[in-house]
Design an enzyme around this catalytic site. Structure first.
Site, short mmCIF file in Angstrom:
data_model
loop_
_atom_site.label_atom_id
_atom_site.label_comp_id
_atom_site.label_asym_id
_atom_site.label_seq_id
_atom_site.Cartn_x
_atom_site.Cartn_y
_atom_site.Cartn_z
N ASP A 1 8.85 1.95 24.13
CA ASP A 1 8.17 3.17 24.60
C ASP A 1 8.53 3.53 26.03
O ASP A 1 7.72 4.11 26.75
CB ASP A 1 6.64 3.03 24.44
CG ASP A 1 6.28 2.56 23.05
OD1 ASP A 1 6.83 3.12 22.09
OD2 ASP A 1 5.48 1.61 22.92
N LYS B 1 13.38 5.79 25.58
CA LYS B 1 14.78 5.66 25.11
C LYS B 1 15.17 6.84 24.25
O LYS B 1 16.29 7.33 24.31
CB LYS B 1 14.97 4.40 24.24
CG LYS B 1 14.77 3.11 24.92
CD LYS B 1 14.92 1.96 23.94
CE LYS B 1 13.86 1.96 22.86
NZ LYS B 1 12.51 1.72 23.31
N GLY B 2 14.20 7.27 23.41
CA GLY B 2 14.48 8.39 22.50
C GLY B 2 14.93 9.61 23.27
O GLY B 2 15.92 10.25 22.92
N ASN C 1 9.18 0.18 12.45
CA ASN C 1 8.23 -0.20 13.50
C ASN C 1 8.44 0.64 14.76
O ASN C 1 7.53 0.82 15.56
CB ASN C 1 8.32 -1.71 13.83
CG ASN C 1 9.73 -2.18 14.13
OD1 ASN C 1 10.69 -1.44 13.98
ND2 ASN C 1 9.86 -3.43 14.55
N GLY D 1 9.17 4.04 17.00
CA GLY D 1 8.81 5.45 16.93
C GLY D 1 9.51 6.15 18.07
O GLY D 1 9.27 5.84 19.23
N HIS D 2 10.43 7.03 17.75
CA HIS D 2 11.16 7.74 18.80
C HIS D 2 10.65 9.17 18.89
O HIS D 2 10.78 9.93 17.95
CB HIS D 2 12.66 7.70 18.51
CG HIS D 2 13.24 6.34 18.71
ND1 HIS D 2 14.57 6.05 18.55
CD2 HIS D 2 12.66 5.17 19.07
CE1 HIS D 2 14.77 4.76 18.79
NE2 HIS D 2 13.63 4.21 19.10
N GLN E 1 12.53 -0.76 20.26
CA GLN E 1 11.67 -1.67 21.02
C GLN E 1 12.24 -1.84 22.44
O GLN E 1 12.90 -0.95 22.93
CB GLN E 1 11.52 -3.03 20.30
CG GLN E 1 10.67 -2.96 19.03
CD GLN E 1 11.47 -2.56 17.82
OE1 GLN E 1 12.54 -3.07 17.56
NE2 GLN E 1 10.95 -1.63 17.05
P1 IMP Z 1 6.58 -5.68 14.67
O1 IMP Z 1 7.88 -5.29 15.26
O2 IMP Z 1 5.97 -4.60 13.83
O3 IMP Z 1 6.63 -7.02 13.98
O4 IMP Z 1 5.54 -5.89 15.89
C1 IMP Z 1 5.70 -6.94 16.82
C2 IMP Z 1 5.30 -6.49 18.22
O5 IMP Z 1 6.22 -5.52 18.68
C3 IMP Z 1 3.92 -5.80 18.29
O6 IMP Z 1 3.36 -6.12 19.54
C4 IMP Z 1 4.27 -4.33 18.20
O7 IMP Z 1 3.28 -3.51 18.77
C5 IMP Z 1 5.55 -4.31 19.01
N1 IMP Z 1 6.44 -3.20 18.65
C6 IMP Z 1 7.24 -3.09 17.57
N2 IMP Z 1 7.91 -1.93 17.59
C7 IMP Z 1 7.55 -1.30 18.73
C8 IMP Z 1 7.94 -0.07 19.34
O8 IMP Z 1 8.78 0.68 18.83
N3 IMP Z 1 7.35 0.23 20.52
C9 IMP Z 1 6.45 -0.59 21.11
N4 IMP Z 1 6.05 -1.75 20.59
C10 IMP Z 1 6.62 -2.10 19.41
MG MG Z 2 8.58 3.88 20.65
#
Ligand code: IMP
Ligand code: MG
Length: 328
Positions: free
Chosen positions: A16, A19-20, A43, A45-46, A175
């Site tokens: 967050d 990057k997007g 997982n 979100g852009h 991420q």
């Molecule tokens: P997972 O990737 O869904 O297994 O989540 C593992 C950890 O990474 C958690 O703390 C999520 O909130 C965090 N996480 C996963 N994807 C993102 C993202 O795109 N932005 C921020 N945090 C993320």
């Molecule tokens: Mg994001």
């Protein structure tokens, strides 16, 4: 011999970072033939604003928004249903989704993965099946894109794509570096490598990496189960002004000051050439918020310029820093 090159956009915090937005600006430059995602799945979100319209994608690379071929690399994991929903959403907005390519050896998220992930209470995952899918990948029991008939029209082989003729790639990370499975605060991490090494594991060789662009916000956020935010009312203000809610889950992001040591380490570990510092306009709207951590101590800067100088003086001088969200 002429070869393909890749410029890489990576988050230097906990995701967050914006990057997007940066990948979108770069894709819009017309410099690239392909945009490739190299890790993660739904997982991520852009959030991108294009001509005033808010567009949120989870899996499809931002190249689609610019009429550029876009690749979901083999380091990614795919929820097929969500992918088709996202393609329909983008088509509805008028984008040409036939430019999408999928690495034949990318892994597939199944309902079982989602069910397992939904039981998580310790990590605070996005419950999208990400971790269980990577677990099956590493356990060698996974399903891959080439096993799914509906994905046939999109399939590519990363070797041919990258090495058959010279092309310019933009690699869009998901991420952030501090959620990396190896180097993050395990177990409060995601299940993939999020740094520049992950790009090499999608078929690029190290000589092809041209520029690494690190992205941060001028404060930190983290979403997940561990306690991260401290009691300071300025963080609540930052959340509202910066709209710090998860793009995938809607969860409030926990907030803290920028951590320069964390950013410095991430820059070194990823060989960052350019660093973008986002959301300066947000920090500017909160009183006495030009704060950052250095050697685990909070340093309060007297104003915006002092804050910017401290960042520039602390990081490797060869890194080109750009602040975004400025008045001028
Ligand atoms: P997972 O990737 O869904 O297994 O989540 C593992 C950890 O990474 C958690 O703390 C999520 O909130 C965090 N996480 C996963 N994807 C993102 C993202 O795109 N932005 C921020 N945090 C993320
Ligand atoms: Mg994001």
């Amino acid at each position: 011999m002429e070869t393909s090159i890749v410029d890489v956009v990576i988050g230097m915090q906990y995701g967050d970072e914006g990057k997007g937005k940066i990948a979108n600006q770069m894709a819009a430059s017309g410099e690239y033939d392909y945009v490739v995602r190299f890790n993660g799945g739904g997982n991520a979100g852009h959030t991108i604003y294009l001509n005033g319209e808010k567009i949120v994608t989870h899996l499809v690379p931002c190249g689609i928004l610019h009429g550029i071929y876009s690749v979901i690399g083999n380091g990614c994991v795919i929820n097929t249903q969500k992918l088709f929903d996202e393609l329909a959403y983008l088509e509805g907005l008028g984008f040409n989704t036939s430019l999408l390519k999928i690495a034949e050896n990318a892994h597939i998220i199944t309902q079982e993965h989602i069910d397992e992930d939904s039981k998580d209470t310790t990590i605070g995952t996005t419950r999208t099946g990400n971790g269980p899918c990577y677990k099956d990948k590493v356990g060698r029991t996974g399903l891959r894109a080439k096993d799914i008939p509906e994905l046939e029209p999109y399939l590519v082989d990363m070797y041919s794509l990258i090495h058959s003729s010279p092309k310019k790639f933009l690699a869009e990370g998901a991420q952030g570096y501090w959620l990396d499975i190896d180097f993050g605060d395990y177990p409060y991490v995601t299940s993939s490598n999020t740094g520049v090494g992950a790009v090499l594991n999608n078929g690029f060789n190290y000589k092809q990496v041209r520029n690494v662009i690190g992205v941060i916000k001028c404060y930190s956020t983290y979403v997940g189960a561990k306690g991260y935010q401290k009691g300071d009312e300025r963080f609540e203000k930052l959340r509202e002004i910066g709209q710090e809610y998860g793009a995938t889950t809607g969860r409030p992001r926990q907030i803290d000051w920028l951590d320069l040591d964390e950013v410095n380490e991430a820059c070194k570990m990823n060989g960052v050439d350019f660093l973008i510092v986002n959301k300066m306009d947000v920090l500017r709207q909160v009183d006495s918020a030009w704060n950052l951590y250095q050697d685990q101590m909070v340093i309060s800067c007297s104003d915006e310029n002092t804050f910017m100088d401290r960042i520039a003086n602390y990081l490797d001088p060869s890194i080109d820093i750009e602040f975004q969200g400025q008045l001028h």
